[in-house]
Design an enzyme around this catalytic site. Structure first.
Site, PDB file in Angstrom:
ATOM      1  N   ASN A  13       7.541  -7.651 -14.355  1.00 42.84           N
ATOM      2  CA  ASN A  13       8.048  -7.540 -12.573  1.00 42.84           C
ATOM      3  C   ASN A  13       6.004  -8.088 -12.277  1.00 42.84           C
ATOM      4  OD1 ASN A  13       7.505  -6.199 -10.087  1.00 42.84           O
ATOM      5  ND2 ASN A  13       7.612  -3.969 -10.579  1.00 42.84           N
ATOM      6  N   ARG A  95      11.703  -9.252 -11.839  1.00 40.91           N
ATOM      7  CA  ARG A  95      11.831  -8.495 -10.741  1.00 40.91           C
ATOM      8  C   ARG A  95      11.137  -9.770  -9.122  1.00 40.91           C
ATOM      9  NH1 ARG A  95       7.791  -4.291  -7.180  1.00 40.91           N
ATOM     10  NH2 ARG A  95       9.607  -4.022  -5.634  1.00 40.91           N
ATOM     11  N   HIS A 184      13.146  -2.701  -1.598  1.00 46.19           N
ATOM     12  CA  HIS A 184      13.596  -1.809  -2.960  1.00 46.19           C
ATOM     13  C   HIS A 184      15.255  -1.944  -3.223  1.00 46.19           C
ATOM     14  CE1 HIS A 184      10.744   1.115  -0.384  1.00 46.19           C
ATOM     15  NE2 HIS A 184      10.058   0.580  -1.810  1.00 46.19           N
ATOM     16  N   ARG A 245       0.960   2.770   5.033  1.00 47.32           N
ATOM     17  CA  ARG A 245       1.745   1.086   6.128  1.00 47.32           C
ATOM     18  C   ARG A 245       2.116   2.625   7.518  1.00 47.32           C
ATOM     19  NH1 ARG A 245       5.756  -1.337   1.962  1.00 47.32           N
ATOM     20  NH2 ARG A 245       4.295  -0.796  -0.051  1.00 47.32           N
ATOM     21  N   GLU A 389      14.925   1.204 -11.437  1.00 48.31           N
ATOM     22  CA  GLU A 389      14.762  -0.439 -11.533  1.00 48.31           C
ATOM     23  C   GLU A 389      14.549  -1.371 -12.691  1.00 48.31           C
ATOM     24  OE1 GLU A 389      11.202   0.883  -8.780  1.00 48.31           O
ATOM     25  OE2 GLU A 389      12.385  -0.468  -7.340  1.00 48.31           O
TER      26      GLU A 389
END
Ligand code: ADP
Length: 402
Positions: A13, A95, A184, A245, A389
């Site tokens: 990743n 990923r 996600h 964010r 994940e």
């Protein structure tokens, strides 16, 4: 005597200056090795790793070391003297944050697929270029293995047009693919499968709302095991309040910042992505633990940051009753979702009208990697499910094993 190890997948990743890796058994989920190379491209480039539960080890890399150097270090130093692990690899799983509309499933990486990931760069300008660096390096170093891309957006590709279209001029979608993609997806997919098991239902009959709450965060509506809506949009800026964010805001704020306050486009981008959310509201920290600490010490801004976070999250969850219809359960995951009992408690209280009644003992017990039911008998169910994940990436990649 040589130790035998089940077939494994090397999960990679890549971020722009980091490379996370794991060696995962796709059948059992066991992680034989996990590690992280950081500050790539900088003088302080370094790498840390841990075999299973053994103690963490760390080393510095050469100044300015890149993704290739990190993977080379993994192969030549970390895996040195562990031929059984090297031999156990059946695939490398990468990923990839955005696959746009091009990729809906785990995909064997070919030169054509690399071009497709390049095409999606405008949708993930920080992430996709970094993934491509990692893919190129890993394909060179592990040339004999199949390399597979697992896209964060893939699980959301089942959203209907009424959920993924923006109410903008049609040609912006038709000519420029401006639409909602979500993110996600691997995490939402993993907890959906786990929720189906906990509910004792086939995946195809599982109706849930999933909240993945980490530094970034998103909520998804899952109907009959498929994603029908999600809170992130064209990019991961839309949706709930996040670490730095802003999530949903009136787009006119952008005009106000530019026209009235003289911000440049870059200033706006930076403000909305890096200086807003929990950091902007608290004026102190983007880290949820820091917000909770501040709140406990009576800091008014941290209290407000917490309240807005929970309120906006609960409103999203409530709105997804429209998308799902009859909801079997609400799932919390991600660093905040898995660990913050006060956040879960507040959100469940805000959702009282939907039949949620918190089980305080269950809620208190569900942390540090424990999953569990956090609502009382007779309540609409809510579970904490730690995400995984890496396992989804390993399983998707193992499908392409030689
Ligand atoms: P990422 O999105 O980077 O993968 P994580 O899923 O690891 O992030 O989540 C990071 C967030 O989880 C941070 O805001 C952190 O403060 C929060 N977090 C971790 N542990 C706890 C805890 N015990 N209580 C509250 N928040 C926590």
């Amino acid at each position: 005597m040589e130790v035998t190890i089940n077939p494994t997948v090397l999960v990679v990743n890549c971020g722009s200056s980091s490379l996370k890796f794991a060696i995962v058994d796709p059948a059992s989920g066991e992680q034989y090795l996990t590690g992280l190379a950081e500050a790539l491209g900088l003088p302080e480039a370094n790498i840390s790793w841990r075999f299973g539960d053994a103690e963490k080890q760390k080393d510095s890399l050469a100044s300015g070391a890149d993704h290739t150097a990190a993977l080379t270090y993994l192969e030549e130093h970390i895996l040195e003297g562990k031929p059984e692990l090297m031999k156990s690899f059946i695939a490398v799983g990468h990923r990839v944050v955005s696959g746009g509309e091009l990729f809906t499933h785990p995909t064997l990486i070919t030169d054509e697929v690399v071009k497709g990931i390049e095409q999606c760069i405008p949708l993930a300008p920080l992430h996709n270029p970094a993934h491509l660096l990692g893919i190129a390096a890993a394909r060179r170093l592990f040339a004999d293995l199949p390399h597979v891309a697992i896209f964060d957006t893939a699980f959301h590709q089942t959203m209907p047009a009424k959920a993924f279209m923006y109410p903008l001029p049609n040609e912006l979608y038709k000519d420029h693919a401006i639409r909602r993609y979500g993110a996600h997806g691997t995490s939402h997919y993993y907890v959906t499968c786990e929720a189906a098991k906990l509910l004792g239902k086939p995946l195809s009959e599982t109706n849930i709302i999933t909240a993945h709450l980490g530094n970034g965060g998103s909520v998804s509506a899952i109907k009959n095991g498929k994603c029908v809506d999600t809170s992130m949009g064209l990019t991961p800026l839309e949706g709930i309040v996040m670490g730095t964010r802003c999530g949903d805001i009136d787009p006119s704020i952008v005009f106000f910042l530019i026209d009235t306050l003289g911000y440049s486009v870059e200033d706006v981008r930076n403000t909305l992505n890096k200086k807003s959310g929990l950091l902007g509201l608290s004026g102190k920290t983007s880290d949820f633990r820091g917000v909770i600490e501040g709140l406990e010490q009576g800091d008014e801004q941290c209290k407000l940051a917490f309240d807005i976070y929970c309120y906006r999250l609960a409103k999203y969850i409530a709105s997804y009753y429209v998308a799902v219809g009859k909801v079997d359960a609400l799932i919390f995951t991600g660093g905040i979702g898995e660990n913050s009992m006060p956040m879960r408690s507040t959100v469940l209280k805000l959702l009282e009208g939907f039949g949620f009644v918190e089980d305080e003992a269950g809620n208190a017990a569900a942390r540090f990697g424990n999953s569990g039911l956090i609502t009382k008998a007779g309540s609409t169910k809510s579970f904490v499910i730690p995400t995984n994940e890496e396992l989804v990436i390993a399983q998707g990649s193992a499908e392409f094993a030689k």
